[in-house]
Design a protein around this motif. Structure first.
Motif, mmCIF file in Angstrom:
data_model
loop_
_atom_site.group_PDB
_atom_site.id
_atom_site.type_symbol
_atom_site.label_atom_id
_atom_site.label_comp_id
_atom_site.label_asym_id
_atom_site.label_seq_id
_atom_site.Cartn_x
_atom_site.Cartn_y
_atom_site.Cartn_z
ATOM 1 N N SER A 184 -2.620 3.373 4.537
ATOM 2 C CA SER A 184 -3.304 3.425 5.834
ATOM 3 C C SER A 184 -3.905 2.060 6.171
ATOM 4 C CB SER A 184 -4.360 4.536 5.871
ATOM 5 O OG SER A 184 -5.479 4.221 5.089
ATOM 6 N N LEU A 185 -4.309 1.303 5.160
ATOM 7 C CA LEU A 185 -4.816 -0.051 5.401
ATOM 8 C C LEU A 185 -3.710 -0.943 5.956
ATOM 9 C CD1 LEU A 185 -6.887 -2.351 5.212
ATOM 10 C CD2 LEU A 185 -6.223 -2.636 2.818
ATOM 11 N N THR A 186 -2.542 -0.916 5.343
ATOM 12 C CA THR A 186 -1.457 -1.773 5.844
ATOM 13 C C THR A 186 -1.011 -1.334 7.237
ATOM 14 O OG1 THR A 186 0.220 -0.499 4.647
ATOM 15 C CG2 THR A 186 -0.629 -2.492 3.572
ATOM 16 N N ASP A 187 -1.020 -0.022 7.501
ATOM 17 C CA ASP A 187 -0.698 0.448 8.856
ATOM 18 C C ASP A 187 -1.720 -0.081 9.863
ATOM 19 O OD1 ASP A 187 1.482 1.840 7.887
ATOM 20 O OD2 ASP A 187 0.474 3.802 7.924
ATOM 21 N N CYS A 188 -2.997 -0.030 9.492
ATOM 22 C CA CYS A 188 -4.060 -0.533 10.353
ATOM 23 C C CYS A 188 -3.906 -2.036 10.585
ATOM 24 C CB CYS A 188 -5.424 -0.230 9.726
ATOM 25 S SG CYS A 188 -6.825 -0.799 10.704
ATOM 26 N N LEU A 189 -3.614 -2.765 9.531
ATOM 27 C CA LEU A 189 -3.409 -4.212 9.668
ATOM 28 C C LEU A 189 -2.254 -4.499 10.618
ATOM 29 C CD1 LEU A 189 -3.879 -5.310 5.964
ATOM 30 C CD2 LEU A 189 -5.282 -6.041 7.904
ATOM 31 N N ALA A 221 -9.678 -6.848 0.512
ATOM 32 C CA ALA A 221 -10.091 -7.985 1.336
ATOM 33 C C ALA A 221 -9.421 -9.273 0.858
ATOM 34 C CB ALA A 221 -11.612 -8.118 1.312
ATOM 35 N N THR A 222 -9.378 -9.440 -0.453
ATOM 36 C CA THR A 222 -8.744 -10.635 -1.023
ATOM 37 C C THR A 222 -7.230 -10.598 -0.825
ATOM 38 O OG1 THR A 222 -10.486 -10.822 -2.682
ATOM 39 C CG2 THR A 222 -8.407 -11.956 -3.147
ATOM 40 N N LYS A 223 -6.622 -9.479 -1.153
ATOM 41 C CA LYS A 223 -5.172 -9.350 -1.083
ATOM 42 C C LYS A 223 -4.642 -9.543 0.335
ATOM 43 C CE LYS A 223 -1.446 -6.132 -2.311
ATOM 44 N NZ LYS A 223 -1.142 -4.847 -2.966
ATOM 45 N N TYR A 224 -5.348 -8.977 1.326
ATOM 46 C CA TYR A 224 -4.856 -9.012 2.710
ATOM 47 C C TYR A 224 -5.587 -10.032 3.576
ATOM 48 C CZ TYR A 224 -2.267 -4.939 1.306
ATOM 49 O OH TYR A 224 -1.397 -4.087 0.648
ATOM 50 N N GLN A 225 -6.461 -10.826 2.962
ATOM 51 C CA GLN A 225 -7.178 -11.918 3.627
ATOM 52 C C GLN A 225 -7.889 -11.450 4.900
ATOM 53 O OE1 GLN A 225 -4.153 -14.920 4.065
ATOM 54 N NE2 GLN A 225 -4.339 -15.528 1.937
#
Length: 85
Positions: free
Chosen positions: A47-52, A13-17
């Motif tokens: 998978s988080l970065t893909d979702c973002l 949450a912190t890293k990707y705001q």
């Protein structure tokens, strides 16, 4: 081949705001690969970065979107080679 890189939900949450609530919603929708360790969520960072990217694609400039896609292609170049031969 890329390996899973796990990241804690608060760190993500912190890293990707992005809010932890939003991340939990994406997990519930099965948009992110995750694992529960006790009561704590660990996320597959890829998978988080893909979702973002799926969720913010329209806010990216065309150049930034192309740069990110090229970067993903380079990361997965070896896998693509094996699938095509």
């Amino acid at each position: 081949m890329t390996t899973k890189q796990w990241i804690g939900i608060e760190e993500a949450a912190t890293k990707y705001q992005v809010s932890t609530r939003r991340i939990i919603t994406w997990c519930e929708r099965q948009e992110i690969i995750y694992s529960e360790v006790g009561d704590y969520l660990m996320l597959d960072e890829n998978s988080l970065t893909d979702c973002l990217e799926r969720n913010i694609r329209f806010s990216l400039s065309e150049e930034e979107h192309k740069r990110r896609m090229d970067e993903k292609m380079k990361e997965n170049e070896e896998e693509f080679f094996y699938f095509n031969h």
